[in-house]
Write an enzyme that holds these catalytic residues in place. Structure first.
Site, PDB file in Angstrom:
ATOM      1  CG  ASP A  31       7.100 -11.263  58.660  1.00  0.00           C
ATOM      2  OD1 ASP A  31       7.120 -10.363  59.529  1.00  0.00           O
ATOM      3  OD2 ASP A  31       8.140 -11.816  58.281  1.00  0.00           O
TER       4      ASP A  31
HETATM    5  C1  NOJ Z   1       9.616  -8.865  59.795  1.00  0.00           C
HETATM    6  C2  NOJ Z   1      10.431 -10.093  60.052  1.00  0.00           C
HETATM    7  O1  NOJ Z   1      10.434 -10.932  58.911  1.00  0.00           O
HETATM    8  C3  NOJ Z   1       9.942 -10.896  61.236  1.00  0.00           C
HETATM    9  O2  NOJ Z   1      10.869 -11.915  61.493  1.00  0.00           O
HETATM   10  C4  NOJ Z   1       9.739 -10.025  62.430  1.00  0.00           C
HETATM   11  O3  NOJ Z   1       9.303 -10.788  63.517  1.00  0.00           O
HETATM   12  C5  NOJ Z   1       8.737  -8.940  62.085  1.00  0.00           C
HETATM   13  N1  NOJ Z   1       9.247  -8.146  60.992  1.00  0.00           N
HETATM   14  C6  NOJ Z   1       8.421  -8.041  63.263  1.00  0.00           C
HETATM   15  O4  NOJ Z   1       9.469  -7.234  63.550  1.00  0.00           O
END
Ligand code: NOJ
Length: 717
Positions: free
Chosen positions: A259
């Site tokens: 993530d």
């Molecule tokens: C953080 C989020 O937790 C995730 O769901 C998302 O896909 C990413 N950022 C990218 O934006």
């Protein structure tokens, strides 16, 4: 493909290989802490970037792709990822709303349209579906998932993956999907985002993992690590999750992306002393791509040279990334998705809007109705008051993660009502108050308007961005002064309909007791106003059912229908002191899982099972008659639950195991049939196996998780 890729990999330096594992953020959207590097442009030219996120549009993706393909040594195309969560340009209802349709076809269609549009905007990869089970409405990301139930969420995960990916990733209309967040992120302690999760392996396997497995079985191309620590170990480096379950048990061959800076955050989690150690841990835990963290970019080459990360780990990751690029057709034509003419033709076209409207009206849940709805000519009503801070709002209807959505494309409630009722009715609007302000200045105008009208629709709730990532609340009642406004409006004595928009279950006790009708609409997307008018007019009979429990108060959280029994269940002896209860609140929910009304009524009868004893390999047919006893047609979601009465581990008091959505004309009866087998009753047992033991299973059917008919079956071996 294999030959092409191995020949390409032979030509790659270690730096270029590590580059494939490095994902950088563009600035068409901000979805995490900003940490751009001044080297990014240079890195693209040097072939040191494998992927970009947050770059949106055929032109923009083309621009970066051209640099990667034409200016880098090996010309390896980039893969563009983005959060295409509930529509791309044509914004559909938020995922939680869509789940309330229980309509797998429309959910698949929603993902498919999102993929059409995303691919036309040059995107190859969506960071969706989010398949986290969530039972805590304080957590803002409950809005992004499919609710609290594992079975339903697994079905929806499968539908969404199919919708995004179609049958062929090489097609121009599809994008690679990503099951996230692996795993158990939805159980964030105290409903606070990014917080730790401490759950048993039993809960992990029985409750949180099945939707991921369903996504995998549907062919999902990638998985994303979660931000949370799981049982003491951050998910990004949690060996049980990635090495043991995802790779060894489930044999997942696709890519795992971190993530947003979840590798870098291993330092804050206190498991790595610096980013170099973070990179080492994450690579060795088989994370293939570092999203926006710069840990792999800055340290992985050195770690391989020092022997701390085996080169074979890098090779495997890079091979998988290149395979995905190959399957997407990017080596044939890296620009195939970045075509402005496709963008013009597809984005927000009529068909897409029609589907968004259909999905939106199917997502609406009628929570209460004493007969004021639908609003038909024979009601004699002529003057309608629309009141409330959301009645004219366009922006909020997009919810969170609205991708390329634009508020100017949204049909507001006011516009939808004008479109539908404007000819025959007088419709007036007053805001009454803001969403989240203590101000009462505008109350009097709204009350005056209400007094001059014959029915009041009050559109209240949360702002679109009060849920979603990093948007948690400890108080889940209506923000600001909205409840006071409602109480004042109630005093007018006029019929009062409350329309709610929110990204989580809200505490709505007063509303549920005092108003004439309640429509839970979540955030419905670009066609919000039209879909609502379809429901209010009765052109479309509401059929949505809740996929999350509505608590009476925050103190009941977490509250969900499929809980375990206690040793002292209250219902067995409500007057005894030593029972599982609260002194100051009921233990029952306000609205249970699976609940939702229709403008007609359905009656369930003749519930029977084909056998009262089955062996492990036998089939069991459960049948029930469902009759539409009202005088208009409608759809009903028929739900089947089970309870394993005696097992070696405690099993939930009820678990959804099947459902069917049926259409019934007025007066019509249908026999609804469910085919079951002992397979459906299996769970992850104390010996860490999927198993079912001999014994009695109670089987229930009904319109929600509470009003149920019951039969029993004996499982023998
Ligand atoms: C953080 C989020 O937790 C995730 O769901 C998302 O896909 C990413 N950022 C990218 O934006």
């Amino acid at each position: 493909m294999k030959k092409f890729i191995s020949e390409l990999m032979v030509k790659m330096t270690l730096e270029e290989k590590v580059g494939q594992m490095h994902q950088i953020a563009g600035n068409d959207a901000v979805t995490g802490p900003l940490n751009p590097s001044s080297n990014d442009g240079e890195d693209l030219r040097k072939g040191l970037v494998g992927s970009m996120l947050n770059v949106v549009g055929a032109d923009k993706t083309y621009k970066y792709q051209k640099i990667a393909v034409e200016e880098s040594r090996l010309g390896i195309p980039l893969i563009f990822g983005h959060d295409v969560i509930h529509g791309c340009k044509t914004i559909f209802p938020i995922p939680l709303a869509e789940s309330c349709s229980w309509d797998l076809d429309i959910i698949e269609r929603s993902a498919q349209i999102a993929a059409y549009e995303a691919s036309a905007m040059g995107l190859h990869w969506t960071f969706a579906p989010m398949v986290d089970i969530a039972r805590d409405p304080r957590w803002g990301r409950i809005s992004e998932g499919a609710g609290e139930d594992t079975y339903l969420a697994a079905k929806i995960a499968e539908a969404r993956v199919k919708g995004f990916q179609g049958d062929d990733l090489g097609s121009l209309n599809t994008v690679a999907a990503c099951a996230k967040h692996f795993a158990a992120y939805g159980a964030s302690e105290a409903g606070r985002d990014y917080n730790q999760v401490d759950i048993s392996e039993n809960s992990l396997r029985n409750i949180y993992l099945p939707p991921f497995k369903a996504a995998l079985d549907a062919g999902v191309a990638s998985f994303m690590n979660a931000f949370n620590v799981l049982n003491g170990i951050p998910s990004t480096i949690n060996e049980l999750l990635v090495k043991s379950i995802l790779k060894a048990e489930w044999k997942f061959a696709g890519i795992v992306v971190s993530d947003y800076n979840s590798i870098g955050e291993l330092v804050q989690h206190g498991v790595a002393k610096d980013k170099m150690e973070s990179a080492e841990l994450a690579a060795n835990a088989l994370c293939d791509m570092d999203m926006a963290g710069y840990c792999f970019r800055d340290h992985l080459v050195e770690l391989v040279r020092e022997g701390k990360v085996a080169e074979s780990i890098i090779d495997t990751a890079v091979e998988k990334i290149l395979i995905l690029k190959y399957r997407l057709g990017l080596f044939d034509d890296p620009y195939r998705f970045s075509k402005p003419n496709r963008e013009n033709e597809l984005l927000l076209n009529k068909g897409h809007r029609d589907s968004a409207r259909d999905c939106a009206r199917k997502s609406i849940v009628l929570l209460k109705n004493n007969g004021v709805l639908p609003l038909t000519r024979n009601s004699g009503i002529k003057k309608i008051a629309l009141i409330g801070p959301l009645a004219e709002s366009k922006y909020d209807m997009l919810g969170s993660w609205y991708c390329a959505g634009d508020e100017n494309d949204v049909v507001s409630f006011y516009e939808g009502m004008k479109n539908r009722f404007g000819k025959d009715y007088e419709i007036n609007y007053s805001e009454g108050c803001e969403i989240d302000s203590p101000d009462e200045e505008d109350f009097s105008e709204a009350i005056n308007l209400a007094e001059q009208s014959e029915i009041i629709f009050v559109y209240v709730g949360e702002a679109g961005l009060m849920s979603g990532e990093a948007s948690c609340r400890t108080d889940i009642s209506l923000p600001g002064n909205q409840l006071s406004l409602l109480k004042e409006l109630k005093k007018t004595g006029k019929p009062l309909v409350v329309v709610l928009s929110n990204g989580r279950p809200l505490e709505i006790n007063w509303i549920s007791e005092n108003v004439d009708a309640i429509l839970e609409t979540w955030f419905l997307g670009v066609e919000a106003g039209n879909a609502l008018a379809d429901i209010i007019s009765g052109d479309f009979n509401p059929s949505g059912k809740l996929t999350v429990t509505f608590p009476r108060n925050v103190g009941q959280i977490p509250i969900y229908y499929n809980h375990l029994n206690t040793g002292r269940p209250l219902h067995e002896n409500p007057t005894e002191h030593y029972r599982s209860r609260y002194l100051d609140s009921s233990i029952e929910s306000l609205f249970p899982f699976g609940f939702g009304l229709s403008y007609t009524k359905f009656e369930y009868s003749n519930f029977s099972l084909s056998k009262n004893k089955i062996a492990f390999s036998d089939e069991l047919i459960a049948e029930v008659d469902v009759k539409n006893i009202g005088d208009i047609a409608g759809e009903e979601i028929v739900q089947l639950y089970i309870h394993d009465k005696v097992a070696t581990i405690s099993r939930p008091v009820k678990e959804l195991k099947a459902f069917k959505k049926i259409y019934l004309a007025a007066g019509e009866t249908k026999k609804v049939e469910f085919n079951l087998s002992a397979e459906d009753f299996k769970y992850y047992d104390k010996n860490k196996e999927w198993n079912i033991e001999p014994g009695t299973i109670e089987i229930f059917v009904g319109p929600n998780s509470v009003e149920l008919l019951m039969q029993k079956v004996e499982i023998t071996n």
